[in-house]
Enzyme design. Structure first.
Site, mmCIF file in Angstrom:
data_model
loop_
_atom_site.group_PDB
_atom_site.id
_atom_site.type_symbol
_atom_site.label_atom_id
_atom_site.label_comp_id
_atom_site.label_asym_id
_atom_site.label_seq_id
_atom_site.Cartn_x
_atom_site.Cartn_y
_atom_site.Cartn_z
ATOM 1 N N ARG A 219 1.052 -1.611 -0.235
ATOM 2 C CA ARG A 219 -0.589 -0.103 -0.013
ATOM 3 C C ARG A 219 0.484 1.159 0.076
ATOM 4 O O ARG A 219 1.093 2.027 0.429
ATOM 5 C CB ARG A 219 -1.002 0.346 1.116
ATOM 6 C CG ARG A 219 -2.180 -1.241 1.483
ATOM 7 C CD ARG A 219 -2.518 -1.496 -0.014
ATOM 8 N NE ARG A 219 -3.718 -2.401 0.162
ATOM 9 C CZ ARG A 219 -3.321 -3.897 -0.142
ATOM 10 N NH1 ARG A 219 -2.219 -3.520 -0.795
ATOM 11 N NH2 ARG A 219 -3.995 -4.381 -0.369
ATOM 12 N N SER B 24 -11.588 -1.154 3.447
ATOM 13 C CA SER B 24 -10.348 -1.070 4.370
ATOM 14 C C SER B 24 -9.959 0.107 4.780
ATOM 15 O O SER B 24 -9.426 0.937 4.371
ATOM 16 C CB SER B 24 -8.916 -2.142 4.355
ATOM 17 O OG SER B 24 -9.554 -3.085 3.241
ATOM 18 N N GLU C 61 -5.116 2.694 6.504
ATOM 19 C CA GLU C 61 -5.033 2.986 4.377
ATOM 20 C C GLU C 61 -5.505 4.468 4.161
ATOM 21 O O GLU C 61 -5.100 4.977 3.067
ATOM 22 C CB GLU C 61 -5.458 1.701 4.362
ATOM 23 C CG GLU C 61 -5.638 1.287 2.910
ATOM 24 C CD GLU C 61 -5.681 0.022 2.344
ATOM 25 O OE1 GLU C 61 -6.205 -0.135 1.757
ATOM 26 O OE2 GLU C 61 -5.714 -0.908 3.575
#
Length: 336
Positions: A161, A236, A332
């Protein structure tokens, strides 16, 4: 180029948070983007699909909505094909376009919200596949000069990520085009992660195609994740934490059922959703801010939650996970 003053951003973020931009412009080409950047003297915020942001306040500057479109087959050689997709294209619709051409590589990434341009920044991933697996190169405009630069996979410094656009080059470039190298024969089917195999078994599919994998992923994601059109969310909210093997071994003794999977860095990745659920947050609701009852990793806006309320909930969740497991969860989602 039309600049709108005091534009509501509620329809431009999937959390459906009410916040305003002092100035707002939607661009549809590199030429429009360059003109807008050259004229701008305000603080700048680049907006794609708004699916990975949490707005906690109004933005006192210029918000540019990237709507550069286009999907094109650039080159076809043997079993592979090179495609170019505009940064403003919807990610899932672009995946469906590749599948319609029977191009393989993106099927495990079906139904991920957001735009093509945001995907390399985050190195999006799901069900055993990351963007970097099919990424070829991208083109991006340097904000300071208006010049177009090309970035290879190595240039992007992809991680979990992560990319160089979240670190050294953060807020310095606007991605305009992304190139993917996909398969058009002998597709590599990846069904090893998550519940994909279970879904295929339930349909008695023995030799799945890329279309079968995509349909399975769509079914799984639809069953676990709320539709942003109905319940505001950004998917998420936290990254799955990566910890050293020794730390995990200690946790395993104390929490024998703790799940894990290998990290590329040699450590261990622990599912953040499991950690949150063990701390009792799944299904928790504070006014209109909540932790989704079907997937603890997803924070939601049930209607009129403020961004600051969702952020406070996120920090309380992270604090409790750290207190119980000694692991600090990192968002995130980009918090503005």
């Amino acid at each position: 180029m039309q600049i709108i003053e005091n534009q509501s951003l509620k329809l431009y973020n999937t959390f459906a948070i009410s916040a305003n931009a002092r100035y707002f412009a939607e661009i549809h080409s590199e030429a429009e983007l360059k003109e807008t950047l050259q004229q701008n003297t305000q603080p700048l915020f680049l907006l794609g699909g708004g699916s990975n942001i949490l707005l906690t306040q109004d933005f006192d500057g210029l918000v540019i909505k990237n709507s550069i479109l286009g999907k094109e087959i650039i080159e076809s050689i043997s079993e592979h094909v090179l495609v170019r997709i505009g940064a403003g294209e919807n990610w899932h619709q672009a995946v469906l376009w590749t599948l319609a051409h029977d191009f393989g590589g993106l099927e495990n990434l079906s139904l991920i919200p957001g735009t093509i341009g945001a995907s390399p920044i985050q190195n999006i991933g799901a069900y055993g596949v990351e963007l970097k697996d099919t990424f070829h190169k991208l083109e991006a405009m340097e904000i300071a000069t208006g010049d177009i630069h090309t970035f290879t996979k190595a240039d992007c410094q992809f991680g979990y990520r992560e990319s160089i656009f979240k670190k050294a080059l953060k807020d310095k470039y606007v991605i305009t085009q992304v190139y993917f190298q996909l398969t058009q024969a002998n597709h590599k089917i990846n069904i090893s992660y998550g519940a994909i195999q279970d879904v295929l078994n339930s349909k008695n599919i023995k030799n799945p195609t890329i279309h079968d994998v995509s349909n399975a992923v769509i079914a799984i994601r639809s069953s676990k994740l709320p539709d942003p059109a109905k319940i505001g969310n950004a998917g998420s909210f936290f990254k799955n934490p990566e910890i050293p093997q020794a730390q995990f071994d200690g946790l395993k003794q104390k929490f024998p059922t703790i799940p894990s999977f290998p990290s590329e860095k040699g450590g261990v990745k622990v599912p953040a959703g499991w950690l949150i659920e063990q701390c009792g947050w799944k299904g928790t609701r504070r006014g209109d801010a909540g932790c989704y009852d079907k997937q603890a990793l997803v924070l939601v806006n049930y209607g009129n939650a403020k961004g600051a309320e969702i952020w406070q909930l996120a920090m309380d969740i992270a604090d409790s996970v750290e207190e119980k497991f000694g692991i600090r969860l990192l968002p995130e989602v980009n918090v503005i």
